[in-house]
Design an enzyme around this catalytic site. Structure first.
Site, PDB file in Angstrom:
ATOM      1  N   ASN A   1       0.756  -1.195   0.093  1.00 36.17           N
ATOM      2  CA  ASN A   1       0.108   0.039  -0.042  1.00 36.17           C
ATOM      3  C   ASN A   1       0.832   1.172  -0.013  1.00 36.17           C
ATOM      4  O   ASN A   1       1.638   1.361   0.858  1.00 36.17           O
ATOM      5  CB  ASN A   1      -0.914  -0.017   1.399  1.00 36.17           C
ATOM      6  CG  ASN A   1      -1.691   1.373   1.443  1.00 36.17           C
ATOM      7  OD1 ASN A   1      -1.835   2.075   0.490  1.00 36.17           O
ATOM      8  ND2 ASN A   1      -2.143   1.288   2.566  1.00 36.17           N
ATOM      9  N   TRP A   2       1.083   1.973  -1.101  1.00 38.26           N
ATOM     10  CA  TRP A   2       1.755   3.058  -1.160  1.00 38.26           C
ATOM     11  C   TRP A   2       1.362   4.138  -0.595  1.00 38.26           C
ATOM     12  O   TRP A   2       1.975   5.251  -0.528  1.00 38.26           O
ATOM     13  CB  TRP A   2       2.292   3.190  -2.685  1.00 38.26           C
ATOM     14  CG  TRP A   2       2.983   2.572  -3.426  1.00 38.26           C
ATOM     15  CD1 TRP A   2       3.899   1.363  -2.678  1.00 38.26           C
ATOM     16  CD2 TRP A   2       4.019   2.686  -4.572  1.00 38.26           C
ATOM     17  NE1 TRP A   2       4.875   0.822  -3.712  1.00 38.26           N
ATOM     18  CE2 TRP A   2       5.027   1.471  -4.531  1.00 38.26           C
ATOM     19  CE3 TRP A   2       4.053   3.699  -5.489  1.00 38.26           C
ATOM     20  CZ2 TRP A   2       5.911   1.663  -5.660  1.00 38.26           C
ATOM     21  CZ3 TRP A   2       5.016   3.559  -6.404  1.00 38.26           C
ATOM     22  CH2 TRP A   2       5.894   2.677  -6.477  1.00 38.26           C
TER      23      TRP A   2
ATOM     24  N   GLU B   1      -4.953  -5.333  10.771  1.00 40.70           N
ATOM     25  CA  GLU B   1      -3.765  -4.317  10.979  1.00 40.70           C
ATOM     26  C   GLU B   1      -3.936  -3.673  12.390  1.00 40.70           C
ATOM     27  O   GLU B   1      -4.933  -2.582  12.242  1.00 40.70           O
ATOM     28  CB  GLU B   1      -3.798  -3.198   9.938  1.00 40.70           C
ATOM     29  CG  GLU B   1      -3.501  -3.822   8.458  1.00 40.70           C
ATOM     30  CD  GLU B   1      -3.051  -2.905   7.577  1.00 40.70           C
ATOM     31  OE1 GLU B   1      -2.009  -3.128   7.195  1.00 40.70           O
ATOM     32  OE2 GLU B   1      -3.755  -1.793   7.365  1.00 40.70           O
TER      33      GLU B   1
ATOM     34  N   GLY C   1       2.917   1.678  10.967  1.00 43.90           N
ATOM     35  CA  GLY C   1       4.005   2.617  10.491  1.00 43.90           C
ATOM     36  C   GLY C   1       4.739   2.955  11.922  1.00 43.90           C
ATOM     37  O   GLY C   1       5.557   4.107  11.934  1.00 43.90           O
TER      38      GLY C   1
ATOM     39  N   SER D   1       3.708  -2.847  10.342  1.00 45.02           N
ATOM     40  CA  SER D   1       5.327  -2.822  10.387  1.00 45.02           C
ATOM     41  C   SER D   1       6.179  -3.976  10.055  1.00 45.02           C
ATOM     42  O   SER D   1       6.943  -4.587  10.744  1.00 45.02           O
ATOM     43  CB  SER D   1       5.686  -2.411  11.794  1.00 45.02           C
ATOM     44  OG  SER D   1       5.255  -1.079  12.197  1.00 45.02           O
TER      45      SER D   1
ATOM     46  N   GLY E   1       2.877  -1.392   4.265  1.00 41.15           N
ATOM     47  CA  GLY E   1       3.110   0.249   3.906  1.00 41.15           C
ATOM     48  C   GLY E   1       4.388   0.635   3.468  1.00 41.15           C
ATOM     49  O   GLY E   1       4.898   0.164   2.573  1.00 41.15           O
ATOM     50  N   GLY E   2       5.198   1.198   4.406  1.00 35.48           N
ATOM     51  CA  GLY E   2       6.508   1.814   4.132  1.00 35.48           C
ATOM     52  C   GLY E   2       7.430   0.994   3.556  1.00 35.48           C
ATOM     53  O   GLY E   2       8.070   1.198   2.627  1.00 35.48           O
TER      54      GLY E   2
END
Ligand code: PEP
Length: 249
Positions: A11-12, A166, A172, A211, A232-233
């Protein structure tokens, strides 16, 4: 029914412009070195979907991060599920906790979006997860199971539904739950899915997100009822995302 392949989805979020497409191209090249043991998906911002499709090659699916509950109409700035299938998307994330928080999306609104996505032939990745305060209060399981009951449309089947657990406090932050906590929540999600959808519910993929990194992916992905990851990241760079995918070698 055979259990579907695991899914590792990136997921950008609100990150990425044209120059970042090189990461998708590179990811496809890395995956070309040997067939991955999981499906691989990148959900870039809407603005990059079309260009992402051009560089994704054979190994990377492209999806979206949200859709509207209606198919068309006077909804300035919104994107419908029909527009996503028109662009070649097969997946759309709905109910990310950032949408629930920033845009006040309720379980009912999420169900409407997921329903629209499924009716257009998309697979909806429906996110659930407790806040830190809810976990500290001992409410993680009731919160997550009621999100699963209320956010997933009645017509859910393996082909049109993925659930992503999540924990909001893990997104994050670099913090992750223990594998025992992940196992406990995923087992509870599975129980509700079976209760609601029978055999289909037994096989719907349940992703863990929060994470996930190359360093912890193998351990998290080996937990019972964890059928992939929402990342994510670490999905923004091909090397780190590929490092996570390698948990399925
Ligand atoms: C996410 O946004 O869905 C997520 C899991 O983010 P991160 O991997 O950066 O924690």
């Amino acid at each position: 029914m055979a259990t579907p392949k695991a899914l590792v989805a990136g997921n950008w979020k609100m990150n990425g412009v044209t120059e970042n497409l090189v990461e998708i191209e590179k990811l496809n090249d890395l995956l070309g070195q040997g067939a991955p043991g999981c499906d691989v998906l990148i959900c870039p911002p809407f603005t990059l979907i079309h260009q992402s499709m051009q560089v994704a090659g054979d190994h990377v699916e492209i999806g979206a991060q949200d859709c509207h509950a209606n198919i068309a109409g006077a909804h300035t700035g919104d994107i419908s599920a029909a527009m996503l299938t028109d662009q070649g998307c097969k997946y759309v994330i709905v109910a990310h906790s950032e949408r629930r928080t920033d845009h006040g999306e309720t379980n009912e609104m999420v169900r409407g979006k997921a329903d629209a996505a499924q009716k257009e032939g998309l697979t909806a990745i429906i996110c659930v997860g407790e806040t830190e305060a809810e976990r500290d209060a001992g409410d993680a399981l009731p919160v997550v199971t009621s999100q699963v009951r209320e956010s997933i449309p009645a017509e859910a089947v393996v082909a049109n539904t993925v659930v992503a657990y999540e924990p909001v406090w893990a997104i994050g932050t670099g913090r992750t739950p223990t594998t025992a906590d992940v196992a406990e929540v995923h087992a509870a999600v599975r129980e509700v899915l079976i209760e609601r959808f029978g055999t289909e519910g037994a096989n719907v993929r349940i992703l863990y997100g929060g994470s996930v990194k190359p360093e912890n992916a193998r351990e998290l992905m080996s937990v019972d009822n964890v059928n992939g990851a929402l990342v994510g990241g670490a999905s923004l760079k091909a090397d780190s995302f590929y490092g996570i995918i390698q948990a399925y070698d």
